[in-house]
Motif scaffolding. Structure first.
Motif, mmCIF file in Angstrom:
data_model
loop_
_atom_site.group_PDB
_atom_site.id
_atom_site.type_symbol
_atom_site.label_atom_id
_atom_site.label_comp_id
_atom_site.label_asym_id
_atom_site.label_seq_id
_atom_site.Cartn_x
_atom_site.Cartn_y
_atom_site.Cartn_z
ATOM 1 N N ALA A 52 0.854 -1.181 0.000
ATOM 2 C CA ALA A 52 0.000 0.000 0.000
ATOM 3 C C ALA A 52 0.892 1.233 0.000
ATOM 4 O O ALA A 52 1.782 1.364 0.848
ATOM 5 C CB ALA A 52 -0.911 0.008 1.225
ATOM 6 N N THR A 54 1.293 4.995 0.718
ATOM 7 C CA THR A 54 0.622 6.036 1.482
ATOM 8 C C THR A 54 0.576 7.338 0.691
ATOM 9 O O THR A 54 1.282 7.511 -0.299
ATOM 10 C CB THR A 54 1.336 6.277 2.824
ATOM 11 O OG1 THR A 54 2.708 6.643 2.555
ATOM 12 C CG2 THR A 54 1.310 5.039 3.683
ATOM 13 N N ARG A 59 -6.258 3.933 1.150
ATOM 14 C CA ARG A 59 -5.265 2.972 0.651
ATOM 15 C C ARG A 59 -4.902 1.931 1.713
ATOM 16 O O ARG A 59 -4.888 0.731 1.427
ATOM 17 C CB ARG A 59 -4.005 3.709 0.188
ATOM 18 C CG ARG A 59 -4.275 4.801 -0.843
ATOM 19 C CD ARG A 59 -2.987 5.508 -1.240
ATOM 20 N NE ARG A 59 -3.255 6.695 -2.055
ATOM 21 C CZ ARG A 59 -2.313 7.416 -2.653
ATOM 22 N NH1 ARG A 59 -1.045 7.059 -2.533
ATOM 23 N NH2 ARG A 59 -2.625 8.481 -3.372
ATOM 24 N N ILE A 60 -4.586 2.389 2.910
ATOM 25 C CA ILE A 60 -4.214 1.452 3.978
ATOM 26 C C ILE A 60 -5.405 0.565 4.322
ATOM 27 O O ILE A 60 -5.258 -0.651 4.498
ATOM 28 C CB ILE A 60 -3.703 2.219 5.212
ATOM 29 C CG1 ILE A 60 -2.387 2.946 4.876
ATOM 30 C CG2 ILE A 60 -3.499 1.270 6.389
ATOM 31 C CD1 ILE A 60 -1.858 3.814 5.996
ATOM 32 N N GLU A 61 -6.593 1.160 4.420
ATOM 33 C CA GLU A 61 -7.788 0.387 4.748
ATOM 34 C C GLU A 61 -8.044 -0.707 3.716
ATOM 35 O O GLU A 61 -8.325 -1.866 4.074
ATOM 36 C CB GLU A 61 -9.009 1.314 4.841
ATOM 37 C CG GLU A 61 -9.007 2.249 6.034
ATOM 38 C CD GLU A 61 -8.187 3.514 5.818
ATOM 39 O OE1 GLU A 61 -8.196 4.389 6.693
ATOM 40 O OE2 GLU A 61 -7.535 3.627 4.756
ATOM 41 N N SER A 63 -5.887 -2.132 1.703
ATOM 42 C CA SER A 63 -4.839 -3.159 1.754
ATOM 43 C C SER A 63 -5.042 -4.100 2.943
ATOM 44 O O SER A 63 -4.818 -5.305 2.846
ATOM 45 C CB SER A 63 -3.454 -2.516 1.810
ATOM 46 O OG SER A 63 -3.267 -1.787 3.017
ATOM 47 N N ILE A 77 3.287 -1.423 4.109
ATOM 48 C CA ILE A 77 2.714 -0.077 4.015
ATOM 49 C C ILE A 77 3.885 0.864 3.802
ATOM 50 O O ILE A 77 4.651 1.143 4.729
ATOM 51 C CB ILE A 77 1.909 0.289 5.270
ATOM 52 C CG1 ILE A 77 0.792 -0.736 5.503
ATOM 53 C CG2 ILE A 77 1.314 1.688 5.124
ATOM 54 C CD1 ILE A 77 -0.011 -0.498 6.780
ATOM 55 N N VAL A 80 5.291 5.476 5.425
ATOM 56 C CA VAL A 80 4.728 6.004 6.670
ATOM 57 C C VAL A 80 5.729 6.961 7.315
ATOM 58 O O VAL A 80 6.896 7.027 6.921
ATOM 59 C CB VAL A 80 4.370 4.859 7.654
ATOM 60 C CG1 VAL A 80 3.351 3.915 7.039
ATOM 61 C CG2 VAL A 80 5.622 4.097 8.086
ATOM 62 N N THR A 86 2.822 0.197 14.238
ATOM 63 C CA THR A 86 1.563 -0.441 13.861
ATOM 64 C C THR A 86 0.425 0.049 14.755
ATOM 65 O O THR A 86 -0.721 0.143 14.317
ATOM 66 C CB THR A 86 1.680 -1.967 13.945
ATOM 67 O OG1 THR A 86 2.162 -2.346 15.239
ATOM 68 C CG2 THR A 86 2.624 -2.504 12.876
ATOM 69 N N VAL A 89 -0.741 3.403 13.359
ATOM 70 C CA VAL A 89 -1.462 3.174 12.111
ATOM 71 C C VAL A 89 -2.841 2.595 12.402
ATOM 72 O O VAL A 89 -3.857 3.030 11.838
ATOM 73 C CB VAL A 89 -0.668 2.236 11.178
ATOM 74 C CG1 VAL A 89 -1.498 1.877 9.952
ATOM 75 C CG2 VAL A 89 0.645 2.889 10.758
ATOM 76 N N LEU A 111 6.080 -1.913 8.102
ATOM 77 C CA LEU A 111 5.986 -0.478 7.844
ATOM 78 C C LEU A 111 7.264 0.004 7.155
ATOM 79 O O LEU A 111 8.362 -0.186 7.677
ATOM 80 C CB LEU A 111 5.775 0.299 9.145
ATOM 81 C CG LEU A 111 4.515 -0.042 9.951
ATOM 82 C CD1 LEU A 111 4.430 0.850 11.181
ATOM 83 C CD2 LEU A 111 3.265 0.098 9.099
#
Length: 208
Positions: A52, A54, A59-61, A63, A77, A80, A86, A89, A111
């Motif tokens: 994903a 950022t 996008r994060i959701e 993925s 991700i 970040v 985590t 996030v 991350l």
């Protein structure tokens, strides 16, 4: 003198015709780009990993949903904040999504804290994929960013299969709004530059 005036007039007309042709080509390409950005995502095949990128909402959701559904066994991700964890996030997610995620899911998440651009995302993704022996990736980013992201990641991972998964942030929910059109025009120009290899060349020069 008359011959000089005629030559100047022909040169001017030729220049104007060339500019007009370029504008028409740019406009046609931009219309295709917007239509492509608005295309609804299709469920990707199961892959070794998900990345994903950022920089935008959803996008994060998206993925994490794919990871929870078993579309891959691990997630990067990329991009970040340097001190993100985590926990931070997870704390930024929508409460209903966070509550539905399996407790152990975050053990499958890495991350990436170094990327600050799409090219940086590509380099970070390549390192992660090589370190983990991944041969296929689902790439999650906004619809207006997906083409350029796939292109740059493919340049760093030419032997890895890439499956795009484009999300629709607020800008794509109101595509005819002035700010949305300006955003997509900017992204279209960036994609054109990336297609010509200019973006990575400019980044390389800036680092030297």
């Amino acid at each position: 003198m008359k011959q000089d005036d005629g030559a100047a007039r022909r040169f001017l007309l030729g220049t104007l015709a060339g500019l007009l042709g370029c504008m028409v080509l740019w406009g046609a390409g931009f219309a295709w780009f917007v239509n492509d950005a608005l295309t609804s995502p299709v469920r990707p095949p199961v892959a070794d990993g998900i990345v994903a990128l950022t920089g935008g909402q959803g996008r994060i959701e998206a993925s994490l949903r794919l990871l929870a559904q078993g579309q891959a066994r691990q997630l990067l991700i990329s991009g970040v904040a340097p001190h993100a964890t985590t926990a931070t996030v997870a704390g930024a997610l929508q409460p209903d999504l966070a509550a539905r995620l399996p407790a152990g899911l975050w053990h499958q998440v890495t991350l990436g804290r170094h990327a600050t651009s799409t090219i940086g995302n590509a380099d970070e993704t390549a390192q992660w994929a090589r370190d983990n022996g991944l041969h296929s990736l689902i790439v999650v980013t906004a619809g207006y960013h997906i083409r350029r992201a796939i292109m740059e990641i493919h340049r760093t991972l030419p032997d890895v299969a890439l499956y795009p998964y484009a999300v629709h942030p607020p800008a794509l929910q109101s595509p005819l709004r002035g700010s949305s059109l300006r955003l997509m025009a900017t992204e279209y120009d960036k994609w054109l530059m990336a297609s010509l290899g200019l973006a990575r060349n400019m980044t390389t020069r800036a680092q030297n």
